[in-house]
Design an enzyme around this catalytic site. Sequence first.
Site, PDB file in Angstrom:
ATOM      1  N   HIS A  86       0.848  -1.104   0.173  1.00 58.03           N
ATOM      2  CA  HIS A  86       0.051  -0.132   0.072  1.00 58.03           C
ATOM      3  C   HIS A  86       0.833   1.238   0.010  1.00 58.03           C
ATOM      4  O   HIS A  86       1.881   1.403   0.680  1.00 58.03           O
ATOM      5  CB  HIS A  86      -0.910   0.184   0.954  1.00 58.03           C
ATOM      6  CG  HIS A  86      -0.905   0.244   2.528  1.00 58.03           C
ATOM      7  ND1 HIS A  86      -0.315   1.458   3.123  1.00 58.03           N
ATOM      8  CD2 HIS A  86      -0.128  -0.621   3.628  1.00 58.03           C
ATOM      9  CE1 HIS A  86       0.017   1.446   4.207  1.00 58.03           C
ATOM     10  NE2 HIS A  86      -0.006   0.050   4.677  1.00 58.03           N
ATOM     11  N   GLU A 130      -5.250   1.877   1.787  1.00 57.48           N
ATOM     12  CA  GLU A 130      -5.324   0.688   2.716  1.00 57.48           C
ATOM     13  C   GLU A 130      -5.498   1.052   4.131  1.00 57.48           C
ATOM     14  O   GLU A 130      -6.337   0.161   4.940  1.00 57.48           O
ATOM     15  CB  GLU A 130      -4.080   0.101   2.748  1.00 57.48           C
ATOM     16  CG  GLU A 130      -3.765  -1.310   3.503  1.00 57.48           C
ATOM     17  CD  GLU A 130      -3.422  -1.043   4.954  1.00 57.48           C
ATOM     18  OE1 GLU A 130      -3.162  -2.065   5.676  1.00 57.48           O
ATOM     19  OE2 GLU A 130      -3.047   0.027   5.366  1.00 57.48           O
ATOM     20  N   GLU A 131      -5.004   2.076   4.603  1.00 55.70           N
ATOM     21  CA  GLU A 131      -5.380   2.781   6.119  1.00 55.70           C
ATOM     22  C   GLU A 131      -6.724   3.147   6.249  1.00 55.70           C
ATOM     23  O   GLU A 131      -7.041   3.302   7.610  1.00 55.70           O
ATOM     24  CB  GLU A 131      -4.305   4.053   6.364  1.00 55.70           C
ATOM     25  CG  GLU A 131      -2.787   3.481   6.173  1.00 55.70           C
ATOM     26  CD  GLU A 131      -2.287   2.835   7.117  1.00 55.70           C
ATOM     27  OE1 GLU A 131      -3.136   2.175   8.108  1.00 55.70           O
ATOM     28  OE2 GLU A 131      -1.114   2.598   7.275  1.00 55.70           O
ATOM     29  N   HIS A 259       2.505   4.327  12.984  1.00 52.10           N
ATOM     30  CA  HIS A 259       1.204   5.283  12.736  1.00 52.10           C
ATOM     31  C   HIS A 259       1.459   6.703  13.556  1.00 52.10           C
ATOM     32  O   HIS A 259       0.501   7.354  13.980  1.00 52.10           O
ATOM     33  CB  HIS A 259      -0.106   4.578  13.183  1.00 52.10           C
ATOM     34  CG  HIS A 259      -0.473   3.754  12.010  1.00 52.10           C
ATOM     35  ND1 HIS A 259      -2.025   3.104  12.135  1.00 52.10           N
ATOM     36  CD2 HIS A 259      -0.071   3.543  11.007  1.00 52.10           C
ATOM     37  CE1 HIS A 259      -2.167   2.364  11.414  1.00 52.10           C
ATOM     38  NE2 HIS A 259      -1.030   2.577  10.563  1.00 52.10           N
TER      39      HIS A 259
HETATM   40  N1  PHE Z   1      -1.832  -3.067   7.765  1.00 49.66           N
HETATM   41  C1  PHE Z   1      -1.306  -2.581   8.855  1.00 49.66           C
HETATM   42  C2  PHE Z   1      -1.238  -1.002   8.842  1.00 49.66           C
HETATM   43  O1  PHE Z   1      -0.966  -0.479   7.614  1.00 49.66           O
HETATM   44  C3  PHE Z   1      -0.099  -2.873   9.351  1.00 49.66           C
HETATM   45  C4  PHE Z   1      -0.026  -4.420   9.567  1.00 49.66           C
HETATM   46  C5  PHE Z   1       0.331  -5.398   8.415  1.00 49.66           C
HETATM   47  C6  PHE Z   1      -0.449  -5.075  10.779  1.00 49.66           C
HETATM   48  C7  PHE Z   1       0.208  -6.625   8.691  1.00 49.66           C
HETATM   49  C8  PHE Z   1      -0.771  -6.456  10.620  1.00 49.66           C
HETATM   50  C9  PHE Z   1      -0.083  -7.199   9.837  1.00 49.66           C
HETATM   51  O2  PHE Z   1      -1.311  -0.168   9.600  1.00 49.66           O
HETATM   52 ZN    ZN Z   2      -0.852   1.442   8.805  1.00 48.02          ZN
HETATM   53 ZN    ZN Z   3       0.565  -0.864   6.613  1.00 48.33          ZN
END
Ligand code: PHE
Ligand code: ZN
Ligand code: ZN
Length: 296
Positions: A86, A130-131, A259
């Site tokens: 992403h 994605e977020e 984050h």
């Molecule tokens: N997808 C989450 C994010 O972008 C991070 C994440 C990735 C968490 C894979 C767990 C497993 O904040």
């Molecule tokens: Zn993230």
């Molecule tokens: Zn991420």
Amino acid sequence: AAGAAGVVIFNEGQPGRTDTLAGTAGEPTVSIPVVGTSFAIGQELAAAGTVLHLKTDTISEMRTTENVIADSRWGDPNKVVQLGAHLDSVLAGPGINDNGSGSAAILEVAETLAKVPTRNKLRFSWWSAEELGLLGSEHYVATLSAEEQARTKLYLNFDMVASPNYSLMIYDGDDSDATGAPAGPEGSAEIEKLFEKYFDVLRQGHVGTDFTGRSDYGPFIGVGIPSGGLFTGAEGIKTAAEQALFGGTAGQAYDSCYHQACDTIANVNDKALALNTGAIATAAVVYGFSRDLPGP
Ligand code: PHE
Ligand code: ZN
Ligand code: ZN
Ligand code: ZN
């Protein structure tokens, strides 16, 4: 927003978490499952006459955003090997580990392999939003025709591959660590084994990580496409066993800037990034040339 339909509220939710929105005296309290970092107040609630008093410090707005998809020039279009990362970040910070790291890693591999005539088609994807709840990858998978879906033989996901206090994690395709997490579709364990072999050859430790649904592989496994990928940890805490394998500091987060505004270019572990980029390149070449791709 009193029961208004179609209002999108953004918050820093976690999948599986339920947010409780308390009504004022005499009004019902409703619980809304939080999916990713966004959720919608639907028609159903409005129709049910529910009055919601929502407090949020993030003002929602409508934006149009796009995924970026790049196919290799060569390769059988009926056998697509897809890689994804992403490209968006949270509002709080620049998102360099999450997920500049995965985005840069697959870009590097795409550029390196651009002139290599693979047998199968390589598809590099940089997901949007994605977020906000896997919006880009969800849209992509949801709008594939049945034929396009069948042509997509496997999906490899790279989200956070350079965490400062990293562990080298491989998505557990078969729940071999028996945490009770969902296994991936048939073929996912074979992908996990390829990444394990890559690290084994380098005499480099590795651990499994569950398919929790928290990244863009979710929509792919949802339609049965064999999936895998790499991860170096987010807000989770490194264990003593992981410290023994990878160094770093047990008892601390894999990424203490997860984050946050401090997820800058300083928030990258170069060794993890290099190892993982090598693993991605290896998988792209192996599956780019395979006559016998994982899966049924
Ligand atoms: N997808 C989450 C994010 O972008 C991070 C994440 C990735 C968490 C894979 C767990 C497993 O904040
Ligand atoms: Zn993230
Ligand atoms: Zn991420
Ligand atoms: Zn496994």
